[in-house]
Design a protein around this motif. Structure first.
Motif, PDB file in Angstrom:
ATOM      1  N   LEU A  99      -0.742   0.532   2.295  1.00  0.00           N
ATOM      2  CA  LEU A  99       0.511  -0.210   2.227  1.00  0.00           C
ATOM      3  C   LEU A  99       1.147  -0.073   0.846  1.00  0.00           C
ATOM      4  O   LEU A  99       2.360   0.135   0.729  1.00  0.00           O
ATOM      5  CB  LEU A  99       0.271  -1.682   2.555  1.00  0.00           C
ATOM      6  N   LEU A 100       0.342  -0.166  -0.198  1.00  0.00           N
ATOM      7  CA  LEU A 100       0.867  -0.042  -1.554  1.00  0.00           C
ATOM      8  C   LEU A 100       1.485   1.337  -1.782  1.00  0.00           C
ATOM      9  O   LEU A 100       2.547   1.458  -2.402  1.00  0.00           O
ATOM     10  CB  LEU A 100      -0.234  -0.308  -2.574  1.00  0.00           C
ATOM     11  N   SER A 101       0.839   2.371  -1.255  1.00  0.00           N
ATOM     12  CA  SER A 101       1.390   3.734  -1.369  1.00  0.00           C
ATOM     13  C   SER A 101       2.776   3.803  -0.742  1.00  0.00           C
ATOM     14  O   SER A 101       3.685   4.439  -1.285  1.00  0.00           O
ATOM     15  CB  SER A 101       0.465   4.742  -0.684  1.00  0.00           C
ATOM     16  N   TYR A 102       2.935   3.152   0.397  1.00  0.00           N
ATOM     17  CA  TYR A 102       4.227   3.122   1.091  1.00  0.00           C
ATOM     18  C   TYR A 102       5.262   2.339   0.289  1.00  0.00           C
ATOM     19  O   TYR A 102       6.397   2.803   0.088  1.00  0.00           O
ATOM     20  CB  TYR A 102       4.027   2.519   2.476  1.00  0.00           C
ATOM     21  N   LEU A 103       4.880   1.161  -0.188  1.00  0.00           N
ATOM     22  CA  LEU A 103       5.820   0.314  -0.916  1.00  0.00           C
ATOM     23  C   LEU A 103       6.344   0.996  -2.183  1.00  0.00           C
ATOM     24  O   LEU A 103       7.474   0.764  -2.603  1.00  0.00           O
ATOM     25  CB  LEU A 103       5.160  -1.020  -1.289  1.00  0.00           C
ATOM     26  N   LYS A 104       5.521   1.847  -2.771  1.00  0.00           N
ATOM     27  CA  LYS A 104       5.906   2.509  -4.023  1.00  0.00           C
ATOM     28  C   LYS A 104       6.972   3.587  -3.834  1.00  0.00           C
ATOM     29  O   LYS A 104       7.599   4.001  -4.808  1.00  0.00           O
ATOM     30  CB  LYS A 104       4.680   3.121  -4.692  1.00  0.00           C
ATOM     31  N   ILE A 105       7.175   4.045  -2.605  1.00  0.00           N
ATOM     32  CA  ILE A 105       8.145   5.136  -2.408  1.00  0.00           C
ATOM     33  C   ILE A 105       9.453   4.656  -1.777  1.00  0.00           C
ATOM     34  O   ILE A 105      10.318   5.454  -1.439  1.00  0.00           O
ATOM     35  CB  ILE A 105       7.547   6.268  -1.543  1.00  0.00           C
ATOM     36  N   ILE A 106       9.585   3.321  -1.614  1.00  0.00           N
ATOM     37  CA  ILE A 106      10.804   2.798  -0.999  1.00  0.00           C
ATOM     38  C   ILE A 106      11.500   1.816  -1.936  1.00  0.00           C
ATOM     39  O   ILE A 106      10.884   1.253  -2.844  1.00  0.00           O
ATOM     40  CB  ILE A 106      10.523   2.103   0.355  1.00  0.00           C
ATOM     41  N   LYS A 107      12.785   1.611  -1.680  1.00  0.00           N
ATOM     42  CA  LYS A 107      13.595   0.680  -2.466  1.00  0.00           C
ATOM     43  C   LYS A 107      14.426  -0.161  -1.499  1.00  0.00           C
ATOM     44  O   LYS A 107      15.569   0.174  -1.185  1.00  0.00           O
ATOM     45  CB  LYS A 107      14.493   1.447  -3.438  1.00  0.00           C
ATOM     46  N   PRO A 108      13.863  -1.273  -1.020  1.00  0.00           N
ATOM     47  CA  PRO A 108      14.579  -2.096  -0.034  1.00  0.00           C
ATOM     48  C   PRO A 108      15.600  -3.021  -0.687  1.00  0.00           C
ATOM     49  O   PRO A 108      15.442  -3.448  -1.830  1.00  0.00           O
ATOM     50  CB  PRO A 108      13.462  -2.896   0.622  1.00  0.00           C
ATOM     51  N   LYS A 109      16.641  -3.333   0.075  1.00  0.00           N
ATOM     52  CA  LYS A 109      17.651  -4.293  -0.369  1.00  0.00           C
ATOM     53  C   LYS A 109      17.275  -5.702   0.095  1.00  0.00           C
ATOM     54  O   LYS A 109      17.433  -6.677  -0.625  1.00  0.00           O
ATOM     55  CB  LYS A 109      19.015  -3.905   0.192  1.00  0.00           C
ATOM     56  N   ILE A 110      16.780  -5.785   1.342  1.00  0.00           N
ATOM     57  CA  ILE A 110      16.305  -7.048   1.915  1.00  0.00           C
ATOM     58  C   ILE A 110      14.917  -6.810   2.495  1.00  0.00           C
ATOM     59  O   ILE A 110      14.674  -5.787   3.147  1.00  0.00           O
ATOM     60  CB  ILE A 110      17.247  -7.562   3.028  1.00  0.00           C
ATOM     61  N   VAL A 111      13.996  -7.746   2.265  1.00  0.00           N
ATOM     62  CA  VAL A 111      12.637  -7.651   2.805  1.00  0.00           C
ATOM     63  C   VAL A 111      12.362  -8.887   3.650  1.00  0.00           C
ATOM     64  O   VAL A 111      12.564 -10.018   3.190  1.00  0.00           O
ATOM     65  CB  VAL A 111      11.583  -7.545   1.682  1.00  0.00           C
ATOM     66  N   VAL A 112      11.922  -8.658   4.882  1.00  0.00           N
ATOM     67  CA  VAL A 112      11.491  -9.761   5.752  1.00  0.00           C
ATOM     68  C   VAL A 112       9.976  -9.623   5.950  1.00  0.00           C
ATOM     69  O   VAL A 112       9.509  -8.672   6.573  1.00  0.00           O
ATOM     70  CB  VAL A 112      12.208  -9.736   7.118  1.00  0.00           C
ATOM     71  N   LEU A 113       9.234 -10.550   5.371  1.00  0.00           N
ATOM     72  CA  LEU A 113       7.788 -10.604   5.553  1.00  0.00           C
ATOM     73  C   LEU A 113       7.543 -11.494   6.766  1.00  0.00           C
ATOM     74  O   LEU A 113       7.562 -12.721   6.665  1.00  0.00           O
ATOM     75  CB  LEU A 113       7.119 -11.166   4.304  1.00  0.00           C
ATOM     76  N   ASN A 114       7.332 -10.861   7.917  1.00  0.00           N
ATOM     77  CA  ASN A 114       7.424 -11.581   9.186  1.00  0.00           C
ATOM     78  C   ASN A 114       6.088 -12.156   9.661  1.00  0.00           C
ATOM     79  O   ASN A 114       5.661 -11.948  10.795  1.00  0.00           O
ATOM     80  CB  ASN A 114       8.026 -10.657  10.252  1.00  0.00           C
ATOM     81  N   GLY A 115       5.431 -12.900   8.779  1.00  0.00           N
ATOM     82  CA  GLY A 115       4.256 -13.664   9.175  1.00  0.00           C
ATOM     83  C   GLY A 115       2.922 -12.967   8.997  1.00  0.00           C
ATOM     84  O   GLY A 115       2.815 -11.752   9.068  1.00  0.00           O
ATOM     85  N   ASP A 116       1.903 -13.766   8.738  1.00  0.00           N
ATOM     86  CA  ASP A 116       0.519 -13.310   8.578  1.00  0.00           C
ATOM     87  C   ASP A 116       0.384 -12.260   7.475  1.00  0.00           C
ATOM     88  O   ASP A 116      -0.354 -11.283   7.624  1.00  0.00           O
ATOM     89  CB  ASP A 116      -0.028 -12.770   9.905  1.00  0.00           C
ATOM     90  N   ILE A 117       1.084 -12.481   6.376  1.00  0.00           N
ATOM     91  CA  ILE A 117       0.965 -11.562   5.240  1.00  0.00           C
ATOM     92  C   ILE A 117      -0.336 -11.851   4.500  1.00  0.00           C
ATOM     93  O   ILE A 117      -1.135 -10.952   4.253  1.00  0.00           O
ATOM     94  CB  ILE A 117       2.176 -11.698   4.289  1.00  0.00           C
ATOM     95  N   ILE A 118      -0.553 -13.108   4.155  1.00  0.00           N
ATOM     96  CA  ILE A 118      -1.835 -13.543   3.598  1.00  0.00           C
ATOM     97  C   ILE A 118      -2.579 -14.301   4.684  1.00  0.00           C
ATOM     98  O   ILE A 118      -2.041 -15.219   5.300  1.00  0.00           O
ATOM     99  CB  ILE A 118      -1.636 -14.450   2.368  1.00  0.00           C
ATOM    100  N   ASP A 119      -3.825 -13.896   4.948  1.00  0.00           N
ATOM    101  CA  ASP A 119      -4.595 -14.536   6.012  1.00  0.00           C
ATOM    102  C   ASP A 119      -5.319 -15.753   5.452  1.00  0.00           C
ATOM    103  O   ASP A 119      -6.466 -15.667   5.015  1.00  0.00           O
ATOM    104  CB  ASP A 119      -5.591 -13.541   6.615  1.00  0.00           C
ATOM    105  N   ILE A 120      -4.623 -16.904   5.455  1.00  0.00           N
ATOM    106  CA  ILE A 120      -5.195 -18.127   4.908  1.00  0.00           C
ATOM    107  C   ILE A 120      -6.337 -18.633   5.775  1.00  0.00           C
ATOM    108  O   ILE A 120      -7.275 -19.276   5.294  1.00  0.00           O
ATOM    109  CB  ILE A 120      -4.094 -19.198   4.731  1.00  0.00           C
TER     110      ILE A 120
END
Length: 284
Positions: free
Chosen positions: A28-49
């Protein structure tokens, strides 16, 4: 020489499950490093509490949090939509910090006067509504299955020189009740979206990447699901009036021009860096 990042109008991520063994944080980090988003929607279950443990929080997981905070310090609009595994955050619905906001759902206007409705989707899960303890037990079982799957893949690839396996995918695709649940989930989301006259309904929760038109007697809607970063390694990207499902491909990613790597930091140092970025954001 740094790679030119690919611009994205809207990025949707769900079901990352940071804090679990099944999370593919490095990919995921490899992917995030090559993109430049304007809006990000973190649509649930990002951190598994639900399954969070101090004993298991690798640096790669902390780097995901730091990367998102870095976007935040640069003014990228970030909506954290709460899910069932991070439901504790629902107590803070409405909380805002700079360009970051915690919400239970969000409706965004997009091109051609269309609207997109984002929510996690656990509200449709009967098990979640009536037997939360059973759902949590199932989550532990799923995580155990992922660990077994990782071991089986190691043997399959290293010893027998064969491809990866996915036990949970095989179970989902072969058990009729699982297939029916997914179909009902998608249909229910679409029916509610149509009744509210939305053009797109975007969910997570079921870890099943999808994009299809669903029609009922009242109209039609495009249903989308961003999948997960446990098995499918997928995200949704919106650009120029079109949605696509991004699928992580390790072979393709290896060919990308790498950015300059930061020095290897431990979690404490990464956390300190995050606080410094917060201070920069507050000053600006």
């Amino acid at each position: 020489m740094q790679q030119k990042k690919r611009k994205i109008e809207i990025l949707v991520l769900s079901d990352v499950h940071l804090g679990t063994y099944g999370c593919h944080a490095k990919q995921l980090l490899s992917y995030l490093k090559i993109i430049k988003p304007k809006i990000v929607v973190l649509n649930g279950d990002i951190i598994d509490i639900w399954q969070f443990s101090k004993r298991y929080w690798p640096k790669s997981h902390m780097k995901i949090v730091k990367h998102v905070m870095g976007w935040m310090s640069k003014g990228v609009k970030i909506y954290y939509v709460t899910g069932n595994h991070d439901e504790m955050l629902r107590k803070f619905c409405g909380f805002k910090m700079g360009s970051f906001q915690i919400v239970n759902k969000v409706v965004l206007p997009i091109a051609d006067n269309k609207t997109a409705w984002f929510f996690h989707g656990d509200v449709f899960d009967v098990t979640m509504q009536h037997s939360k303890w059973l759902a949590k037990l199932g989550a532990i079982g799923y995580d155990t299955l992922i660990l077994i799957n990782m071991f089986a893949n190691f043997i399959s690839e290293k010893i027998f020189k064969k491809g990866k396996l996915s036990f949970s995918k095989k179970i989902k695709n072969s058990v009729k009740s699982a297939v029916k649940f997914i179909d009902n989930f998608e249909t229910t989301a679409a029916d509610i979206g149509i009744s509210n006259k939305y053009d797109y309904v975007i969910c997570g929760h079921i870890h099943q990447p999808e994009m299809r038109e669903i029609t009922n007697q009242h109209g039609s809607i495009i249903y989308l699901n961003s999948g997960d970063w446990i098995e499918n390694l997928t995200a949704l990207e919106y650009n120029d009036g079109k949605w696509i499902i991004y699928k992580y491909d390790e072979a393709v990613m290896m060919k990308e021009i790498p950015e300059e790597e930061e020095s290897e930091l431990n979690n404490s140092q990464l956390f300190t860096n995050m606080l410094e970025e917060f201070n920069i954001m507050n000053v600006s």
